[in-house]
Design a protein around this motif. Structure first.
Motif, PDB file in Angstrom:
ATOM      1  N   PRO A  12       0.827  -1.209   0.000  1.00 15.78           N
ATOM      2  CA  PRO A  12       0.000   0.000   0.000  1.00 15.78           C
ATOM      3  C   PRO A  12       0.861   1.258   0.000  1.00 15.78           C
ATOM      4  O   PRO A  12       1.821   1.374   0.757  1.00 15.78           O
ATOM      5  CB  PRO A  12      -0.807  -0.133   1.295  1.00 15.78           C
ATOM      6  CG  PRO A  12      -0.843  -1.602   1.564  1.00 15.78           C
ATOM      7  CD  PRO A  12       0.481  -2.127   1.091  1.00 15.78           C
ATOM      8  N   CYS A  13       0.496   2.176  -0.878  1.00 17.25           N
ATOM      9  CA  CYS A  13       1.270   3.417  -1.011  1.00 17.25           C
ATOM     10  C   CYS A  13       0.307   4.595  -1.079  1.00 17.25           C
ATOM     11  O   CYS A  13       0.130   5.204  -2.137  1.00 17.25           O
ATOM     12  CB  CYS A  13       2.154   3.344  -2.257  1.00 17.25           C
ATOM     13  SG  CYS A  13       3.333   4.705  -2.385  1.00 17.25           S
ATOM     14  N   THR A  35      -5.568   9.332  -0.764  1.00 15.44           N
ATOM     15  CA  THR A  35      -5.733   8.735  -2.083  1.00 15.44           C
ATOM     16  C   THR A  35      -4.688   7.653  -2.330  1.00 15.44           C
ATOM     17  O   THR A  35      -3.619   7.640  -1.720  1.00 15.44           O
ATOM     18  CB  THR A  35      -5.627   9.796  -3.195  1.00 15.44           C
ATOM     19  OG1 THR A  35      -4.302  10.350  -3.210  1.00 15.44           O
ATOM     20  CG2 THR A  35      -6.643  10.912  -2.994  1.00 15.44           C
ATOM     21  N   PHE A  36      -5.019   6.751  -3.250  1.00 23.70           N
ATOM     22  CA  PHE A  36      -4.134   5.689  -3.708  1.00 23.70           C
ATOM     23  C   PHE A  36      -4.163   5.698  -5.237  1.00 23.70           C
ATOM     24  O   PHE A  36      -5.230   5.876  -5.839  1.00 23.70           O
ATOM     25  CB  PHE A  36      -4.619   4.313  -3.243  1.00 23.70           C
ATOM     26  CG  PHE A  36      -4.637   4.105  -1.756  1.00 23.70           C
ATOM     27  CD1 PHE A  36      -3.706   3.280  -1.139  1.00 23.70           C
ATOM     28  CD2 PHE A  36      -5.609   4.712  -0.959  1.00 23.70           C
ATOM     29  CE1 PHE A  36      -3.730   3.066   0.228  1.00 23.70           C
ATOM     30  CE2 PHE A  36      -5.645   4.505   0.411  1.00 23.70           C
ATOM     31  CZ  PHE A  36      -4.698   3.680   1.003  1.00 23.70           C
ATOM     32  N   ALA A  60      -4.740  -2.262   2.174  1.00 23.65           N
ATOM     33  CA  ALA A  60      -4.450  -3.273   1.151  1.00 23.65           C
ATOM     34  C   ALA A  60      -5.609  -3.400   0.169  1.00 23.65           C
ATOM     35  O   ALA A  60      -5.402  -3.615  -1.035  1.00 23.65           O
ATOM     36  CB  ALA A  60      -4.167  -4.616   1.808  1.00 23.65           C
ATOM     37  N   PHE A  61      -6.837  -3.260   0.663  1.00 19.89           N
ATOM     38  CA  PHE A  61      -8.017  -3.274  -0.218  1.00 19.89           C
ATOM     39  C   PHE A  61      -7.966  -2.096  -1.187  1.00 19.89           C
ATOM     40  O   PHE A  61      -8.188  -2.248  -2.396  1.00 19.89           O
ATOM     41  CB  PHE A  61      -9.287  -3.226   0.632  1.00 19.89           C
ATOM     42  CG  PHE A  61     -10.564  -3.151  -0.148  1.00 19.89           C
ATOM     43  CD1 PHE A  61     -11.171  -4.303  -0.612  1.00 19.89           C
ATOM     44  CD2 PHE A  61     -11.173  -1.928  -0.418  1.00 19.89           C
ATOM     45  CE1 PHE A  61     -12.365  -4.246  -1.331  1.00 19.89           C
ATOM     46  CE2 PHE A  61     -12.353  -1.856  -1.132  1.00 19.89           C
ATOM     47  CZ  PHE A  61     -12.948  -3.029  -1.587  1.00 19.89           C
ATOM     48  N   CYS A  62      -7.672  -0.908  -0.642  1.00 18.16           N
ATOM     49  CA  CYS A  62      -7.568   0.283  -1.495  1.00 18.16           C
ATOM     50  C   CYS A  62      -6.479   0.097  -2.550  1.00 18.16           C
ATOM     51  O   CYS A  62      -6.662   0.474  -3.727  1.00 18.16           O
ATOM     52  CB  CYS A  62      -7.263   1.508  -0.648  1.00 18.16           C
ATOM     53  SG  CYS A  62      -8.549   1.940   0.553  1.00 18.16           S
ATOM     54  N   PHE A  70      -7.317   2.278 -10.918  1.00 18.08           N
ATOM     55  CA  PHE A  70      -8.225   3.305 -10.410  1.00 18.08           C
ATOM     56  C   PHE A  70      -7.473   4.276  -9.505  1.00 18.08           C
ATOM     57  O   PHE A  70      -6.478   3.912  -8.864  1.00 18.08           O
ATOM     58  CB  PHE A  70      -9.353   2.673  -9.595  1.00 18.08           C
ATOM     59  CG  PHE A  70     -10.300   1.810 -10.383  1.00 18.08           C
ATOM     60  CD1 PHE A  70     -11.219   2.369 -11.254  1.00 18.08           C
ATOM     61  CD2 PHE A  70     -10.273   0.426 -10.249  1.00 18.08           C
ATOM     62  CE1 PHE A  70     -12.094   1.575 -11.977  1.00 18.08           C
ATOM     63  CE2 PHE A  70     -11.145  -0.377 -10.958  1.00 18.08           C
ATOM     64  CZ  PHE A  70     -12.053   0.196 -11.834  1.00 18.08           C
ATOM     65  N   HIS A  71      -7.981   5.510  -9.452  1.00 20.29           N
ATOM     66  CA  HIS A  71      -7.538   6.482  -8.465  1.00 20.29           C
ATOM     67  C   HIS A  71      -8.512   6.371  -7.300  1.00 20.29           C
ATOM     68  O   HIS A  71      -9.686   6.738  -7.425  1.00 20.29           O
ATOM     69  CB  HIS A  71      -7.550   7.897  -9.051  1.00 20.29           C
ATOM     70  CG  HIS A  71      -7.057   8.946  -8.115  1.00 20.29           C
ATOM     71  ND1 HIS A  71      -7.725  10.138  -7.901  1.00 20.29           N
ATOM     72  CD2 HIS A  71      -5.954   8.986  -7.325  1.00 20.29           C
ATOM     73  CE1 HIS A  71      -7.052  10.866  -7.037  1.00 20.29           C
ATOM     74  NE2 HIS A  71      -5.981  10.198  -6.671  1.00 20.29           N
ATOM     75  N   VAL A  72      -8.051   5.851  -6.186  1.00 17.16           N
ATOM     76  CA  VAL A  72      -8.920   5.495  -5.070  1.00 17.16           C
ATOM     77  C   VAL A  72      -8.873   6.587  -4.006  1.00 17.16           C
ATOM     78  O   VAL A  72      -7.795   7.028  -3.596  1.00 17.16           O
ATOM     79  CB  VAL A  72      -8.493   4.140  -4.467  1.00 17.16           C
ATOM     80  CG1 VAL A  72      -9.411   3.749  -3.307  1.00 17.16           C
ATOM     81  CG2 VAL A  72      -8.507   3.058  -5.548  1.00 17.16           C
TER      82      VAL A  72
END
Length: 311
Positions: A12-13, A35-36, A60-62, A70-72
């Motif tokens: 995750p980042c 955001t991710f 981790a889901f994001c 996608f941009h989450v």
């Protein structure tokens, strides 16, 4: 968007947590968000449920969604986490009165919370988004789609309901836990959360005790507001039945619900899917009122599948 299946996310980042100030009927309001992924990709807006901070959307889901192209965006609703608290006292008799249709207006409505989400999208320069909501967040996502369908690429409503009182009911045995005296220390809050999630979580996908404790501790650290939860509950109970306006929508939609959900009965998910023309209904045996890590790929696959219908 990438269509290649992935069995595990990259590390995750997320972006640093940021704030946006919105002007609302209740005054200026700060929303905390994160955001991710690549801002050039299509936006997926994640809307959390009652009293839940954005961190209940597992990082981790994001990242899994971001890895699909996608941009989450995840954020703390008003009265939650690091976002602003709103004025207005709501009592237990007032909440009961709202359920019976006998009390005054709430401090704010689900429409106000939907406008918060649109304000965040405006700030991010996102004209249209795939909107994914859980529980109360599903109600907000539905309200967003009804209010401005042109801004919603696709709608995913998870373990939520339409607002019709004859569906999506709550197991009455949960009431004592929900109205119990609020915890005043981190330790007591973590213990109370563990008891609640043991009851409403997924019987076939139980969380590890240490994961529940870690999430509860993080929730406490971000800021817990019993009065904020009461205001959100009153907004939920004061909202009209969305069944009829949902039937008028022409938006790709997905409804996910667990068959073992004691917080929002599975009838709420079925009713939501019946109201949304052409929606996919994904019923998950043994799932309760949570998003188990073992189901992350299932959820991400379904959200991506629904987003592709919009493309």
């Amino acid at each position: 968007m990438s269509t290649a299946p992935q069995t595990s996310p990259t590390d995750p980042c997320p972006s640093p947590e940021r704030f946006v100030t919105l002007r609302t009927p209740q005054g200026d309001l700060e929303l905390c968000y994160q955001t991710f992924g690549d801002p050039a990709d299509e936006t997926v807006l994640l809307v959390m449920g009652l009293g839940g901070p954005m961190t209940w959307w597992d990082a981790a889901f994001c990242q899994r969604l971001a890895d699909r192209g996608f941009h989450v965006v995840r954020y703390d609703n008003r009265d939650t986490g690091r976002s602003s608290r709103v004025q207005g006292r709501v009592t237990l008799p007032g909440i009961v009165g709202s359920f019976l249709g006998r009390s005054g207006p709430p401090p704010y409505t689900l429409v106000d919370m939907a406008d918060d989400a649109f304000g965040l999208l405006d700030h991010l320069g996102s004209e249209r988004a795939h909107v994914v909501g859980i529980s109360m967040g599903g109600m907000i996502a539905q309200t967003m789609t009804v209010a401005r369908p042109g801004r919603v690429r696709s709608l995913t409503s998870i373990m939520s309901t339409t607002g019709r009182r004859t569906v999506g009911w709550q197991d009455p045995r949960l009431l004592p836990m929900l109205v119990a005296r609020r915890a005043h220390t981190r330790e007591s809050y973590v213990a109370a959360s563990a008891r609640l999630w043991k009851v409403i979580g997924s019987p076939l996908y139980p969380d590890r005790a240490e994961d529940v404790q870690e999430r509860a501790g993080e929730t406490w650290d971000r800021g817990v507001s019993a009065s904020g939860v009461a205001r959100q509950m009153k907004a939920i109970l004061s909202a009209p039945d969305r069944t009829r306006p949902l039937r008028d929508l022409d938006v790709p939609s997905l409804v996910i619900h667990g068959t073992s959900d004691r917080m929002v009965h599975v009838s709420g998910g079925r009713a939501t899917s019946q109201a949304l023309r052409g929606s996919e209904l994904l019923l998950v045996p043994g799932m309760g009122h949570d998003v188990p890590k073992d189901l992350h790929v299932t959820f991400v696959d379904a959200i991506e599948r629904t987003a592709r219908r919009a493309s």
